[in-house]
Design a protein around this motif. Structure first.
Motif, PDB file in Angstrom:
ATOM      1  N   ILE A 205       0.747  -1.412   0.186  1.00  0.00           N
ATOM      2  CA  ILE A 205       0.225  -0.045  -0.036  1.00  0.00           C
ATOM      3  C   ILE A 205       0.724   1.701  -0.248  1.00  0.00           C
ATOM      4  O   ILE A 205       0.941   2.093  -0.815  1.00  0.00           O
ATOM      5  N   ASP A 224      10.647   3.016   6.386  1.00  0.00           N
ATOM      6  CA  ASP A 224      10.306   1.128   6.355  1.00  0.00           C
ATOM      7  C   ASP A 224      11.575   0.297   7.864  1.00  0.00           C
ATOM      8  O   ASP A 224      12.657   0.580   7.559  1.00  0.00           O
ATOM      9  N   GLU A 263       5.207  -3.704  18.289  1.00  0.00           N
ATOM     10  CA  GLU A 263       6.126  -3.052  17.693  1.00  0.00           C
ATOM     11  C   GLU A 263       5.489  -1.439  17.363  1.00  0.00           C
ATOM     12  O   GLU A 263       5.695  -0.830  17.516  1.00  0.00           O
ATOM     13  N   THR A 285      -4.586   4.430   7.152  1.00  0.00           N
ATOM     14  CA  THR A 285      -6.115   3.597   7.052  1.00  0.00           C
ATOM     15  C   THR A 285      -5.253   2.336   7.638  1.00  0.00           C
ATOM     16  O   THR A 285      -5.361   1.328   6.619  1.00  0.00           O
TER      17      THR A 285
HETATM   18  P1  NAI Z   1       2.788  -5.384   3.248  1.00  0.00           P
HETATM   19  O1  NAI Z   1       2.770  -6.354   4.104  1.00  0.00           O
HETATM   20  O2  NAI Z   1       2.883  -5.017   1.411  1.00  0.00           O
HETATM   21  O3  NAI Z   1       3.119  -4.162   4.216  1.00  0.00           O
HETATM   22  C1  NAI Z   1       3.970  -3.847   4.724  1.00  0.00           C
HETATM   23  C2  NAI Z   1       5.379  -3.239   5.114  1.00  0.00           C
HETATM   24  O4  NAI Z   1       5.264  -2.674   6.439  1.00  0.00           O
HETATM   25  C3  NAI Z   1       6.642  -3.800   4.688  1.00  0.00           C
HETATM   26  O5  NAI Z   1       6.875  -3.188   3.936  1.00  0.00           O
HETATM   27  C4  NAI Z   1       6.809  -3.772   6.155  1.00  0.00           C
HETATM   28  O6  NAI Z   1       8.758  -4.412   6.130  1.00  0.00           O
HETATM   29  C5  NAI Z   1       6.653  -2.423   7.062  1.00  0.00           C
HETATM   30  N1  NAI Z   1       6.796  -3.002   8.092  1.00  0.00           N
HETATM   31  C6  NAI Z   1       5.861  -3.681   9.720  1.00  0.00           C
HETATM   32  N2  NAI Z   1       6.218  -3.158  10.793  1.00  0.00           N
HETATM   33  C7  NAI Z   1       7.299  -2.254  10.354  1.00  0.00           C
HETATM   34  C8  NAI Z   1       7.592  -1.453  11.296  1.00  0.00           C
HETATM   35  N3  NAI Z   1       7.745  -1.496  12.641  1.00  0.00           N
HETATM   36  N4  NAI Z   1       7.898  -0.720  11.348  1.00  0.00           N
HETATM   37  C9  NAI Z   1       8.065  -0.078  10.258  1.00  0.00           C
HETATM   38  N5  NAI Z   1       7.851  -0.793   8.829  1.00  0.00           N
HETATM   39  C10 NAI Z   1       7.268  -1.322   9.168  1.00  0.00           C
HETATM   40  O7  NAI Z   1       1.083  -4.763   3.374  1.00  0.00           O
HETATM   41  P2  NAI Z   1       0.401  -3.760   2.919  1.00  0.00           P
HETATM   42  O8  NAI Z   1      -0.723  -4.306   1.783  1.00  0.00           O
HETATM   43  O9  NAI Z   1       0.975  -2.793   2.657  1.00  0.00           O
HETATM   44  O10 NAI Z   1      -0.833  -4.323   4.318  1.00  0.00           O
HETATM   45  C11 NAI Z   1      -0.370  -2.670   5.391  1.00  0.00           C
HETATM   46  C12 NAI Z   1      -1.660  -2.644   6.173  1.00  0.00           C
HETATM   47  O11 NAI Z   1      -2.322  -1.955   5.404  1.00  0.00           O
HETATM   48  C13 NAI Z   1      -1.947  -3.525   6.531  1.00  0.00           C
HETATM   49  O12 NAI Z   1      -1.615  -4.824   7.947  1.00  0.00           O
HETATM   50  C14 NAI Z   1      -3.331  -3.696   6.960  1.00  0.00           C
HETATM   51  O13 NAI Z   1      -3.670  -3.416   8.783  1.00  0.00           O
HETATM   52  C15 NAI Z   1      -3.330  -1.942   6.688  1.00  0.00           C
HETATM   53  N6  NAI Z   1      -4.627  -2.434   5.641  1.00  0.00           N
HETATM   54  C16 NAI Z   1      -5.499  -1.725   5.633  1.00  0.00           C
HETATM   55  C17 NAI Z   1      -6.731  -2.374   4.747  1.00  0.00           C
HETATM   56  C18 NAI Z   1      -8.512  -1.353   5.198  1.00  0.00           C
HETATM   57  O14 NAI Z   1      -8.965  -1.455   4.233  1.00  0.00           O
HETATM   58  N7  NAI Z   1      -8.066  -0.139   5.537  1.00  0.00           N
HETATM   59  C19 NAI Z   1      -7.250  -3.147   3.529  1.00  0.00           C
HETATM   60  C20 NAI Z   1      -5.559  -3.603   3.245  1.00  0.00           C
HETATM   61  C21 NAI Z   1      -4.552  -3.444   4.411  1.00  0.00           C
END
Ligand code: NAI
Length: 394
Positions: A205, A224, A263, A285
């Motif tokens: 995202i 990140d 975290e 979001t």
């Molecule tokens: P993704 O797995 O592709 O990316 C997550 C990123 O967060 C990764 O690059 C990871 O390295 C980074 N990350 C994890 N822990 C971290 C930390 N402590 N510090 C810095 N970076 C960190 O996930 P994606 O698809 O981008 O989704 C992210 C989040 O968005 C989901 O886990 C969910 O909570 C939320 N989401 C919300 C939706 C909505 O309808 N509002 C729908 C889809 C996702």
């Protein structure tokens, strides 16, 4: 039964013939599906797949694949408290399907109750409603439909950034209320161009948000745990920060796009908010609990933070008296950014694929797995309990 199925030759790898896994006691695996109520819209529109009425297309899929005798489907929105249908079904459920928009929080107590639980599927992205530590210990597989709604969310983020910076909500309210006070709106309306915009996390995202913002001629920033490819950084002309603090200090707009886990829980507390530039905006979001609820209200009320938007709350559904509903200068929506009709088609298909693979003992797509064989295997998460303190009763 098995010989009957073998004769019919249904043990192929074809996804329309999914019969391999054999249920323990009564010949049926119970699949508990917790979804939001569709109401009138859900009855009329079959494409709202994420609601109880349409059940992710699972009822039709079970029929098509002649799985009626194999799967017992319990579909409900009733998830709160000990007497809810979800809670009562847990002890017999082999699979729980839930979604972030209407989460069935699988905390330690519920996992303890769900003695037969083998698979927890998220219809969407974000599995923080499951206590991942407890899932690891119990050998429960946790899977989600990674990528299914990432464009949907990225578009919502851009929309809400513009809504805040251009002061859209008060302008719209004037129209509805029969008013015409240009100066009052202009007082807090800016161009996005030339502003510093940063994302906390540049995963699927976050990266899409950066890509969509580039044509607005803004200064882009990201933080990140993992750095993007040098070529992507160059193409987007985006500045990397090795800490959230460093990004928060320089940005006019911060968008939060990381998963919720131990975290990141309350990453934006009083201290972090105080580091942000006076008059800056936040769009979240990702998950409500990444913000300290009350610290945010204070920061908005003191005018340190100019505006807040997003679609995620804690717990969900948000209480009628949740303070974010009534705080000044917000552009919040209910949790729906990742559940557009386009997204629903994708995540419903993904859920059926994951369930089909499980039934047929086929491997899951690697990118769908969050917990597998007792380990957190997604690099987005750390082991632990983001469900801690989640209370359906609050
Ligand atoms: P993704 O797995 O592709 O990316 C997550 C990123 O967060 C990764 O690059 C990871 O390295 C980074 N990350 C994890 N822990 C971290 C930390 N402590 N510090 C810095 N970076 C960190 O996930 P994606 O698809 O981008 O989704 C992210 C989040 O968005 C989901 O886990 C969910 O909570 C939320 N989401 C919300 C939706 C909505 O309808 N509002 C729908 C889809 C996702």
């Amino acid at each position: 039964m098995l010989s009957h199925i073998l004769r019919k030759g249904v043990l192929s790898s074809n996804s329309s013939t999914l019969i391999r896994r054999y249920a323990s006691t009564n010949g049926q695996e119970t699949v508990l599906v917790v979804l939001y109520e569709g109401g009138e819209a859900g009855k009329k529109n079959k494409n709202i797949l994420g609601c109880v009425e349409n059940a992710l297309g699972l009822r039709e899929w079970i029929k098509e694949n002649k799985l009626d005798s194999r799967l017992k489907l319990v579909v409900t929105s009733d998830k709160q408290g000990e007497n809810s249908l979800a809670e009562k079904t847990l002890p017999e459920a082999s699979v729980v399907i839930s979604q972030p928009f209407w989460p069935c929080y699988l905390d330690q107590t519920r996992i303890d109750k769900a003695k037969k639980l083998k698979l927890a599927i998220t219809a969407g992205v974000g599995s923080d409603h499951v206590n991942l530590e407890a899932a690891c210990k119990r050998g429960i597989t946790v899977a989600e439909v990674s990528g299914s709604n990432v464009v949907s969310v990225a578009e919502h983020v851009v929309m809400q950034i513009l809504a805040l910076v251009r002061n859209f909500i008060p302008a719209y309210k004037q129209v509805v209320n029969g008013e015409w006070d240009i100066a009052k709106i202009a007082d807090k309306a800016y161009d996005l161009e030339n502003k510093h915009v940063g994302t906390v996390a540049a995963g699927r995202i976050g990266l899409r948000v950066l890509q969509r913002l580039k044509p607005f001629d803004v200064h882009l920033h990201y933080y990140d745990k993992f750095r993007l490819d040098k070529s992507i950084e160059k193409e987007l002309n985006v500045t990397y920060h090795s800490s959230v603090e460093s990004l928060a200090k320089v940005c006019d707009v911060v968008t939060i796009n990381c998963p919720l886990h131990p975290e990141t829980e309350h990453m934006f507390d009083k201290k972090m908010l105080s580091l942000m530039k006076k008059g800056s905006y936040i769009v979240n979001t990702a998950r409500g609990k990444i913000m300290d609820r009350d610290a945010l209200v204070d920061a908005i009320k003191s005018n340190h933070i100019e505006g807040y938007a997003g679609d995620v709350w804690y717990p969900q559904p948000a209480a009628k008296d949740h303070p974010w509903r009534s705080m000044p200068r917000h552009a919040m929506t209910p949790h729906y950014s990742g559940t557009t009709l386009d997204a629903q088609a994708r995540y419903a298909a993904g859920v059926r694929e994951i369930l089909g693979n499980w039934l047929n003992e086929r491997p899951q797509r690697e990118e769908y797995l969050i917990v597998d064989k007792g380990k957190v295997v997604s690099r987005a998460y750390t082991e632990g309990d983001a469900t801690k303190g989640h209370s359906e009763k609050k």
